[in-house]
Design a protein around this motif. Structure first.
Motif, mmCIF file in Angstrom:
data_model
loop_
_atom_site.group_PDB
_atom_site.id
_atom_site.type_symbol
_atom_site.label_atom_id
_atom_site.label_comp_id
_atom_site.label_asym_id
_atom_site.label_seq_id
_atom_site.Cartn_x
_atom_site.Cartn_y
_atom_site.Cartn_z
ATOM 1 N N MET A 1 0.849 -1.167 0.000
ATOM 2 C CA MET A 1 0.000 0.000 0.000
ATOM 3 C C MET A 1 0.896 1.232 0.000
ATOM 4 O O MET A 1 1.906 1.271 0.692
ATOM 5 N N ALA A 2 0.484 2.226 -0.728
ATOM 6 C CA ALA A 2 1.242 3.466 -0.798
ATOM 7 C C ALA A 2 1.217 4.166 0.561
ATOM 8 O O ALA A 2 0.229 4.087 1.293
ATOM 9 N N VAL A 3 2.312 4.840 0.881
ATOM 10 C CA VAL A 3 2.381 5.601 2.118
ATOM 11 C C VAL A 3 1.250 6.625 2.119
ATOM 12 O O VAL A 3 1.024 7.330 1.128
ATOM 13 N N GLY A 4 0.514 6.658 3.201
ATOM 14 C CA GLY A 4 -0.616 7.570 3.326
ATOM 15 C C GLY A 4 -1.924 6.980 2.837
ATOM 16 O O GLY A 4 -2.979 7.540 3.063
ATOM 17 N N GLY A 5 -1.860 5.828 2.161
ATOM 18 C CA GLY A 5 -3.072 5.182 1.669
ATOM 19 C C GLY A 5 -3.745 4.395 2.772
ATOM 20 O O GLY A 5 -3.132 4.026 3.759
ATOM 21 N N GLY A 6 -5.014 4.146 2.588
ATOM 22 C CA GLY A 6 -5.748 3.347 3.552
ATOM 23 C C GLY A 6 -7.083 2.913 2.991
ATOM 24 O O GLY A 6 -7.642 3.579 2.124
ATOM 25 N N LEU A 7 -7.547 1.811 3.459
ATOM 26 C CA LEU A 7 -8.879 1.308 3.109
ATOM 27 C C LEU A 7 -9.644 1.196 4.418
ATOM 28 O O LEU A 7 -9.199 0.508 5.337
ATOM 29 N N HIS A 8 -10.778 1.857 4.493
ATOM 30 C CA HIS A 8 -11.545 1.889 5.731
ATOM 31 C C HIS A 8 -13.002 1.536 5.457
ATOM 32 O O HIS A 8 -13.493 1.700 4.350
ATOM 33 N N GLY A 9 -13.680 1.040 6.478
ATOM 34 C CA GLY A 9 -15.098 0.722 6.361
ATOM 35 C C GLY A 9 -15.372 -0.444 5.432
ATOM 36 O O GLY A 9 -16.424 -0.492 4.797
ATOM 37 N N LEU A 10 -14.423 -1.364 5.348
ATOM 38 C CA LEU A 10 -14.571 -2.494 4.436
ATOM 39 C C LEU A 10 -15.453 -3.579 5.026
ATOM 40 O O LEU A 10 -15.441 -3.822 6.228
ATOM 41 N N ASP A 11 -16.183 -4.242 4.165
ATOM 42 C CA ASP A 11 -17.002 -5.375 4.563
ATOM 43 C C ASP A 11 -16.311 -6.637 4.055
ATOM 44 O O ASP A 11 -16.736 -7.244 3.080
ATOM 45 N N VAL A 12 -15.192 -6.984 4.707
ATOM 46 C CA VAL A 12 -14.411 -8.155 4.320
ATOM 47 C C VAL A 12 -14.231 -9.046 5.536
ATOM 48 O O VAL A 12 -14.322 -8.599 6.677
ATOM 49 N N VAL A 13 -13.959 -10.316 5.275
ATOM 50 C CA VAL A 13 -13.652 -11.270 6.329
ATOM 51 C C VAL A 13 -12.205 -11.694 6.137
ATOM 52 O O VAL A 13 -11.847 -12.218 5.066
ATOM 53 N N LEU A 14 -11.382 -11.438 7.122
ATOM 54 C CA LEU A 14 -9.983 -11.830 7.061
ATOM 55 C C LEU A 14 -9.882 -13.320 7.320
ATOM 56 O O LEU A 14 -10.356 -13.816 8.340
ATOM 57 N N ARG A 15 -9.278 -14.052 6.379
ATOM 58 C CA ARG A 15 -9.161 -15.508 6.484
ATOM 59 C C ARG A 15 -7.766 -15.958 6.879
ATOM 60 O O ARG A 15 -7.586 -17.076 7.341
ATOM 61 N N GLY A 16 -6.776 -15.104 6.675
ATOM 62 C CA GLY A 16 -5.426 -15.493 7.053
ATOM 63 C C GLY A 16 -4.417 -14.409 6.743
ATOM 64 O O GLY A 16 -4.640 -13.554 5.884
ATOM 65 N N ILE A 17 -3.321 -14.462 7.493
ATOM 66 C CA ILE A 17 -2.191 -13.571 7.283
ATOM 67 C C ILE A 17 -0.958 -14.456 7.242
ATOM 68 O O ILE A 17 -0.778 -15.326 8.102
ATOM 69 N N GLU A 18 -0.126 -14.227 6.246
ATOM 70 C CA GLU A 18 1.059 -15.063 6.065
ATOM 71 C C GLU A 18 2.249 -14.169 5.732
ATOM 72 O O GLU A 18 2.144 -13.262 4.917
ATOM 73 N N ARG A 19 3.361 -14.422 6.355
ATOM 74 C CA ARG A 19 4.600 -13.687 6.082
ATOM 75 C C ARG A 19 5.472 -14.584 5.210
ATOM 76 O O ARG A 19 5.701 -15.752 5.548
ATOM 77 N N VAL A 20 5.935 -14.044 4.080
ATOM 78 C CA VAL A 20 6.730 -14.840 3.143
ATOM 79 C C VAL A 20 7.978 -14.089 2.715
ATOM 80 O O VAL A 20 8.036 -12.862 2.770
ATOM 81 N N GLU A 21 8.954 -14.842 2.302
ATOM 82 C CA GLU A 21 10.182 -14.301 1.718
ATOM 83 C C GLU A 21 10.024 -14.418 0.211
ATOM 84 O O GLU A 21 9.853 -15.517 -0.321
ATOM 85 N N ALA A 22 10.057 -13.304 -0.487
ATOM 86 C CA ALA A 22 9.881 -13.289 -1.946
ATOM 87 C C ALA A 22 11.242 -13.510 -2.607
ATOM 88 O O ALA A 22 11.994 -12.571 -2.845
#
Length: 115
Positions: A1-22
């Protein structure tokens, strides 16, 4: 996400967070300062809200080398900064256009792996 950007008021369900090495960063991505460690978010959004979510995401993604992909039962959305590719599942021309855009914006072949 760009610095200063944000998404608010979303109707989403978080299913998972994963940290990866690209491990497959392109030279162009490295030159653009894209880090080698990424946090992947897996979420659900209603099919009827997918298009609006994709457009909102396109408005906050950082420019070079980043994208997101999301899918409904019938459509695929590939989202870049300022651009959304939307095409019916299985549409080769739509996918090819998204792939070409990805390559033009520094995304290496191994990362062009959306279903």
């Amino acid at each position: 996400m760009a610095v200063g950007g944000g998404l608010h008021g979303l109707d989403v369900v978080l299913r998972g967070i994963e940290r990866v090495e690209a491990a497959d960063l392109s030279d162009a991505q490295r030159d653009a300062g894209i880090p080698a460690r990424w946090t992947l978010l897996r979420f659900d959004v209603a099919d009827t809200k997918a298009s609006a979510f994709a457009e909102a995401l396109a408005g906050v993604l950082d420019g070079f080398g980043w994208y997101a992909d999301l899918h409904t039962v019938d459509e695929s959305f590939v989202v870049f900064a300022g651009r959304v590719f939307r095409y019916p599942m299985g549409d080769r021309e739509g996918r090819a256009a998204a792939e070409a855009h990805a390559r033009e914006h520094g995304v290496p072949e191994p990362q062009i792996d959306w279903p």
